[in-house]
Scaffold this active site. Structure first.
Site, PDB file in Angstrom:
ATOM      1  N   LEU A  16       0.836  -1.192   0.000  1.00 27.34           N
ATOM      2  CA  LEU A  16       0.000   0.000   0.000  1.00 27.34           C
ATOM      3  C   LEU A  16       0.873   1.244   0.000  1.00 27.34           C
ATOM      4  O   LEU A  16       1.935   1.274   0.625  1.00 27.34           O
ATOM      5  CB  LEU A  16      -0.887   0.038   1.249  1.00 27.34           C
ATOM      6  CG  LEU A  16      -2.089  -0.905   1.320  1.00 27.34           C
ATOM      7  CD1 LEU A  16      -2.841  -0.652   2.614  1.00 27.34           C
ATOM      8  CD2 LEU A  16      -3.007  -0.711   0.133  1.00 27.34           C
ATOM      9  N   LYS A  17       0.415   2.278  -0.695  1.00 32.03           N
ATOM     10  CA  LYS A  17       1.086   3.583  -0.634  1.00 32.03           C
ATOM     11  C   LYS A  17       0.286   4.470   0.300  1.00 32.03           C
ATOM     12  O   LYS A  17      -0.769   4.973  -0.047  1.00 32.03           O
ATOM     13  CB  LYS A  17       1.156   4.203  -2.037  1.00 32.03           C
ATOM     14  CG  LYS A  17       1.734   5.616  -2.059  1.00 32.03           C
ATOM     15  CD  LYS A  17       3.209   5.591  -1.696  1.00 32.03           C
ATOM     16  CE  LYS A  17       3.803   6.994  -1.826  1.00 32.03           C
ATOM     17  NZ  LYS A  17       3.433   7.866  -0.672  1.00 32.03           N
ATOM     18  N   HIS A  18       0.789   4.600   1.541  1.00 29.75           N
ATOM     19  CA  HIS A  18       0.147   5.512   2.481  1.00 29.75           C
ATOM     20  C   HIS A  18       0.435   6.946   2.055  1.00 29.75           C
ATOM     21  O   HIS A  18       1.510   7.245   1.529  1.00 29.75           O
ATOM     22  CB  HIS A  18       0.653   5.268   3.905  1.00 29.75           C
ATOM     23  CG  HIS A  18       0.202   3.964   4.487  1.00 29.75           C
ATOM     24  ND1 HIS A  18      -0.778   3.863   5.445  1.00 29.75           N
ATOM     25  CD2 HIS A  18       0.586   2.687   4.224  1.00 29.75           C
ATOM     26  CE1 HIS A  18      -0.967   2.590   5.754  1.00 29.75           C
ATOM     27  NE2 HIS A  18      -0.144   1.856   5.028  1.00 29.75           N
TER      28      HIS A  18
ATOM     29  N   GLY B 127      -2.474   4.756  -3.564  1.00 35.00           N
ATOM     30  CA  GLY B 127      -2.111   3.826  -4.620  1.00 35.00           C
ATOM     31  C   GLY B 127      -1.414   2.591  -4.100  1.00 35.00           C
ATOM     32  O   GLY B 127      -1.384   2.309  -2.897  1.00 35.00           O
TER      33      GLY B 127
END
Length: 1206
Positions: free
Chosen positions: A252-254, A428
């Site tokens: 996951l892109k935090h 994203g």
């Protein structure tokens, strides 16, 4: 590491390894965890919570001391190398450290005030902070143990810490000691202040006895830019996974900013800086994570963690997610970090932990981990990409995580649930290739290291948002308050933020000569050699990067006139630098990578002859070992190009907030709604957004523009708090319909930040994501089909000497012009006084349907924006004409093209603009224009023009078959470029006839003329004949004027959102089948004639799964079979007065049955007006009700189709 050394390892320094099996695993997969030295810890650490005003649990422990066990491995090195000390010596130093702290004037929880001997820091340095009843803070002097001042070694001997309540009552007895200590400390502070005022760096000369060491102190992964398109990267990833050579790892892109931590002395770093509000917030959040994870043990673990990172020379990188540093896509519900990288820095090239190693490391220290998915088979990896395509325009954290959990081979949930701590808006995914062994390693880690226990629920004092809200005067005050509340166990002093205030030594940029002297000094080891090689290359190639150096106050006890310590920040200004550096690495494979977040400790010092010989001997051994060191990419078995394959996959629900709403605000308020609309439409086109979503977003964004302009008037909404207005608007918009809710993903539940937003002075944006993916600027109307009622602007993004004036004359005199009835006129820039483009706009308004030849160089985006505005305001299209050239890596024009341009200018006589052979600085002027294009490759240059204006005309310049540029020409041009760079760096846009380099310019201009005229025959011979070039330009312009021009594509990504999976079959085969049935069935013949089936059937497919009806995973699971042929048996024709379909039975691909998720697999042929295609599913029921007909096809008719996503 010896067996005895391992056996003496003290478990108190790091979380213990519980079993022999786990220890074996660490030796197998986590060699970084085996420590090189052994220590004994005597615990004596004060609880971190003791300084927090509202703690429920308090406690103290004895002072912690590090005692290193005896070792025979001794090695002298530079002054900052670790020294082996006895237990008594260690105790003396520990007791002698004078820590930097903050005193709070509050009745609650008095904070210990650091002392110089028995003198409070408050007595030495003036107080800083507020006097209005809020927290009154004071910063004193940092620990100064042994200060080498002018060759004299001052030793500070402070007494133990004492609070006011613990002060001695025997004042008379200690009066003499107090006075003496005050005098000593004042003298030492003054001496330290004088040391830094003596211009240490200016007086430090480099000679044969000067050495340097450079050690990376913190860094993040190298930034590798894929040269292939996203689609090509996907194909390669699937290929490598399918062959068993790699595993695809997805995380996951935090939505936050990069934060790196290397221990207290190692430092806390943001993406390109340190010692500011970003790092203070990061330190506070990380410290609070320890408190939440370890409870009453937090202080002990914080100190152990700092010591561990220092001893092992490691850094950890995190995504810092917080509501106090400005808005991204959604304000997080909590402030937190997620560990994204663990790096072993050692004394050589950084080594990054694999993801299984990161998870093991984090679980031992109870640090937050990210959500990870592994895809190790062709089926799973193709299903992943299909799932993303199905969700890319409306995916949220819940739907994305659910889909990936279902298609992944391994799913490892993060310790921070994105939905709970951040929210539903997901920025994203990051997909990259890792070792094919990763799946086995991950399974072993998950088995050996289960998730740690949940968070400790107790009061840890004020939180981040409360502290920021209570300290609103300036950034400095907020930093002090945050660091105070972290506690001394985790942050003993604040020198990286405030320097040594007692001595009036503040953090500041050191002189630029640090880098020069570093490059000139002798390297001590291979690490220093490689870092010097990197810096030298980037400076020589003029990469867009800065090398900012600061005094390293953590080394203040070692600084003297012959021994200087600095921190260097390598700040890359543009992603183009990473791209260029990657190309350099292809030619020089031994180059170290260019990292993101790049911080280096530098030591410049003098060495005696004996010391120099020892350094040479040691560095030779270290260099040999470093060259043979572990390399992750080689261990994975992948080629470098494949090992670095990575792709970022963002979601539209995030992008519409950040790129379309937030980043569009400046255009909306400065240029108006029309420019804003043009801008967001162009951005959606670049993203390849589906037509349906484009229509929905356009409607929503137009409403947003009206709403926010009406509410804010002419005052632009702040980008850092844009969600305060955007989120309520989006919430109301989402409530109108389920379609709107799907468009926005999630809206509402706004966190208010105005009262606790961190104060970022100077408008800095550390993460840099306030920039658009590509500059969000409006484009002109596309001239694919130029309307006769519209005008046309022909302009020239070129350089003097590109023959634009001569071309304009030829166009005006051409027989038949552009075969267009619109009048053509030219405006020559050299003959127009005042603002040229304003004059063009006036002419456009006077003659709106004419064709204007803008005979002036249009070299940059500022001019292009003016032309775009002109196009909108006067209803025109614009066509750029550019000289054709291969260009260089950083400029759209090659050196031989530049040589031709200058040669043409030097052959001019009586030029209207006075740029001809008589101009004394003609070469400088051409170089100035040349550098206006710097930073763009030819591909980037052309792509941007096409995206802005929809067309591009290339004017032939150089013959394709030509000999290379003569060395003399190449040399003189490169010398001129280097001189221009020096001149520009010092004087900016000052003319070459003025300034420091005036005589060098005179010499170069003379040499330039001699060289070019000496190669006149070559420069003439390589040019395309002018008549031929004119004819080709005229043909291209005529096609544009007639509307016959096809816009070249500039966007590599052509895959889009997926709605359903189907088998596409040829329409001709279906019509042939229906025709054969009609020959024997009069009802069918009549039906086909009534519905005009032969003309109305344009496409034919058999739907296998639809994401609305069957779910994203059902659609994604067909990913492995995309583009493969499928046999289909058609067994019957169903038709009614409103519907018609063929009953179909898909066959197999490679012995795997392809089954439709529809209860009745069919191919829809026709529906009456107003009847949706999905109603064809009801035909079997209608047949049972006697409302439909069925014609059996026996034997079934076999056709072949191709499985595709739609």
């Amino acid at each position: 590491m010896s067996a005895s050394s391992r056996a003496s390892y003290s478990p108190l320094l790091s979380p213990s390894i519980s079993s022999s099996r786990s220890f074996t695993f660490f030796r197998f997969i986590l060699p970084q965890f085996i420590h090189r030295r052994s220590f004994i810890v005597t615990s004596n650490t004060s609880d971190c919570n003791s300084i927090m005003p509202r703690n429920q649990k308090r406690g103290g422990q004895a002072e912690q001391r590090w005692i290193q066990k005896p070792s025979s491995e001794k090695m002298d090195g530079p002054s900052d190398a670790p020294e082996i000390k006895s237990a008594a010596s260690a105790e003396t130093i520990t007791d002698g450290i004078n820590r930097l702290g903050i005193a709070e004037n509050s009745a609650q929880s008095p904070v210990p005030v650091p002392q110089f001997g028995s003198i409070s820091v408050d007595e030495i340095a003036p107080l800083h902070g507020q006097n209005n009843g809020q927290s009154h803070v004071s910063v004193g002097c940092s620990p100064v143990k042994n200060a080498n001042i002018h060759g004299t070694k001052y030793v500070f001997k402070p007494k133990a810490y004492r609070t006011v309540s613990g002060a001695t009552t025997d004042a008379a007895k200690n009066a003499t000691d107090t006075a003496t200590a005050r005098q000593e400390n004042a003298a030492q502070t003054a001496a330290l202040s004088n040391l830094f005022r003596k211009k240490l760096l200016e007086n430090f000369t480099v000679d044969n006895c000067t050495y340097s060491t450079a050690k990376i102190r913190a860094t993040f992964y190298p930034k590798f830019e894929n040269e292939k398109s996203d689609q090509e990267v996907r194909i390669r990833m699937i290929e490598l996974v399918s062959k068993g050579l790699a595993t695809l790892e997805v995380s996951l892109k935090h939505s936050g900013s990069l934060f790196m931590y290397a221990g207290h002395e190692g430092g806390a770093y943001a993406k390109n800086s340190f010692g500011n509000i970003y790092t203070a917030v990061g330190v506070f959040v990380l410290g609070r994570i320890f408190c939440e994870a370890w409870g009453t043990e937090a202080s002990k673990k914080q100190a152990e963690f700092n010591a561990f990172l220092e001893r092992e020379r490691m850094s950890i990188s995190m995504e810092l997610v917080t509501a106090v540093l400005g808005d991204h896509g959604q304000r997080p519900r909590e402030d937190y970090v997620v560990v994204t990288a663990v790096t072993e820095l050692g004394h050589g090239k950084p080594k990054f932990y694999s993801t299984p190693e990161i998870i093991a490391f984090c679980r031992k220290w109870r640090l937050p981990t990210n959500h990870i998915w592994l895809f190790s088979t062709r089926n799973s990896v193709t299903s992943f990409f299909a799932a993303y395509d199905a969700l890319c325009e409306e995916g949220t954290a819940t739907s994305v995580c659910k889909a990936l959990d279902e298609v992944a081979d391994i799913s490892v949930p993060g310790s921070k649930d994105h939905i709970k701590v951040q929210g539903e808006i997901l920025e994203g995914l990051v997909a990259r290739l890792v070792s094919h062994e990763s799946t086995k390693q991950m399974e072993l880690v998950l088995k050996e290291y289960p998730s740690p226990i949940g968070e400790v629920h107790q009061d840890f004092g004020p939180g981040l948002r409360e502290i920021c809200a209570a300290n609103r005067s300036d950034e400095k005050q907020q930093i002090k308050a945050l660091l105070q509340n972290v506690g001394t166990s985790f942050c003993p002093d604040y020198v990286d933020w405030f320097g040594i205030e007692a001595a009036d030594i503040l953090p500041r940029n050191a002189d630029r000569s640090v880098v020069s002297k570093f490059l000139q000094a002798n390297p001590c080891d291979n690490s220093t050699t490689k870092l010097k090689e990197m810096v030298r290359l980037m400076r020589e190639k003029r990469f867009p990067a800065a090398f900012k150096c600061y005094y390293n106050f953590h080394k203040v006890d070692l600084i003297s006139s012959d021994n200087l310590h600095f921190k260097m920040v390598i700040h890359v200004h543009s992603d183009s630098a990473f791209q260029r550096y990657q190309k350099e690495m292809r030619y020089k494979p031994d180059l170290w990578p260019l990292y993101r977040g790049f911080f280096v400790d530098i030591n410049l010092f003098k060495a005696s002859k004996e010391k120099a010989e020892e350094i040479a001997r040691i560095s030779a051994d270290v260099g040999k070992n470093d060259k043979d060191s572990f390399d992750t990419s080689r261990k994975s078995g992948l080629a470098d190009e494949d090992a670095n394959l990575m792709i970022k996959l963002k979601f539209l629900t995030y992008k519409l907030r950040t790129f379309l709403i937030r980043n569009g605000l400046p255009i909306l308020f400065k240029e108006g709604p029309a420019a804003y609309r043009t801008c967001y439409l162009r951005q959606m086109k670049i993203w390849n957004t589906s037509p349906g979503k484009q229509r929905q977003l356009s409607k929503m964004l137009d409403e947003w523009a009206v709403y926010i302009k009406r509410k804010c008037g002419h005052r632009q909404l702040s980008l850092s708090v844009y969600l305060s207005e955007a989120e309520p608007f989006l919430e109301q918009y989402a409530k109108r319909s389920p379609e709107n809710q799907a468009l926005l993903g999630c809206a509402g539940d706004l966190v208010r930040t105005e009262d606790f937003l961190a104060i970022v002075e100077g408008g800095r944006d550390e993460e840099g994501d306030l920039e658009t993916e590509k500059d969000l600027t409006p484009s002109s109307p596309s001239p694919d089909a130029v309307q006769k009622k519209e005008g046309l602007i022909v302009f020239f993004p070129g350089i003097p000497g590109c023959a634009k004036s001569a071309l304009c004359k030829e166009i005006l005199s051409a027989s038949g012009g552009l075969e267009d009835d619109r009048p053509i006129h030219s405006l020559m820039g050299d003959l127009i006084k005042g603002r040229y483009w304003q004059k063009v706009a006036e002419e456009r308004r006077k003659k709106p349907y004419s064709i204007v030849l803008a005979d002036k160089n249009a070299p940059n985006e500022e001019v292009w924006r003016q032309i775009e505005n002109m196009c909108r305001s006067t209803k025109a299209s614009a066509v750029p004409i550019v000289p054709d050239s291969e260009g260089t890596e950083t400029n759209p024009f090659s050196l031989d093209a530049l040589a031709v341009f200058i040669y043409r200018v030097l052959n001019r006589v009586n030029h209207p603009g006075n740029l001809d052979k008589s101009s004394p600085n003609a070469g400088y002027v051409l170089l100035m224009f040349y550098h206006l294009y710097d930073g763009k490759s030819r591909t980037e240059f052309e792509s941007e023009l096409i995206e802005r204006f929809g067309s591009l005309v290339k004017m032939p310049l150089l013959k394709s078959e030509r000999s290379p540029v003569p060395d003399s020409v190449k040399t003189v041009l490169e010398e001129g470029i280097n001189l221009y760079w020096l001149h520009n760096k010092r004087h900016g846009r000052l003319e070459s006839t003025k300034g420091t380099y005036i005589w060098r310019w005179v010499t170069w201009e003379k040499q330039l003329r001699e060289t070019l005229f000496g190669n006149a025959e070559y420069l003439t011979s390589i040019q395309v004949p002018f008549e031929s070039a004119v004819n080709q330009v005229l043909e291209q312009l005529k096609r544009i004027a007639k509307g016959e021009y096809t816009t070249p594509t500039s966007e590599k990504r052509k895959f889009g959102t997926i709605v359903f999976a189907a088998i596409d079959v040829p329409v001709a085969d279906i019509l042939n089948l229906l025709s054969n049935i009609a020959k024997n069935e009069p009802k069918v013949k009549a039906f086909l004639e009534d519905t005009n089936m032969a003309n109305n059937l344009k496409t034919a497919h058999i739907t296998l799964a639809h994401k609305r009806s069957h779910g994203v995973t059902a659609v994604a699971n067909y990913g492995p079979f995309v583009n493969q042929k499928v046999p289909v048996d058609v067994s019957a024709l169903f038709f009614s007065d409103k519907l018609a379909a063929l009953e179909a039975h898909p066959g197999s691909i490679d012995d795997q049955k392809i089954s439709s998720k529809n209860q009745w697999p069919h191919l829809t042929l026709w529906t009456a007006k107003g009847i949706p295609p999905k109603e064809a599913n009801t035909l079997p029921d209608l047949l049972l009700q006697g409302k439909a007909n069925r014609i059996e096809i026996n034997p079934p008719f076999r056709i072949s189709g191709v499985l595709q996503f739609h």
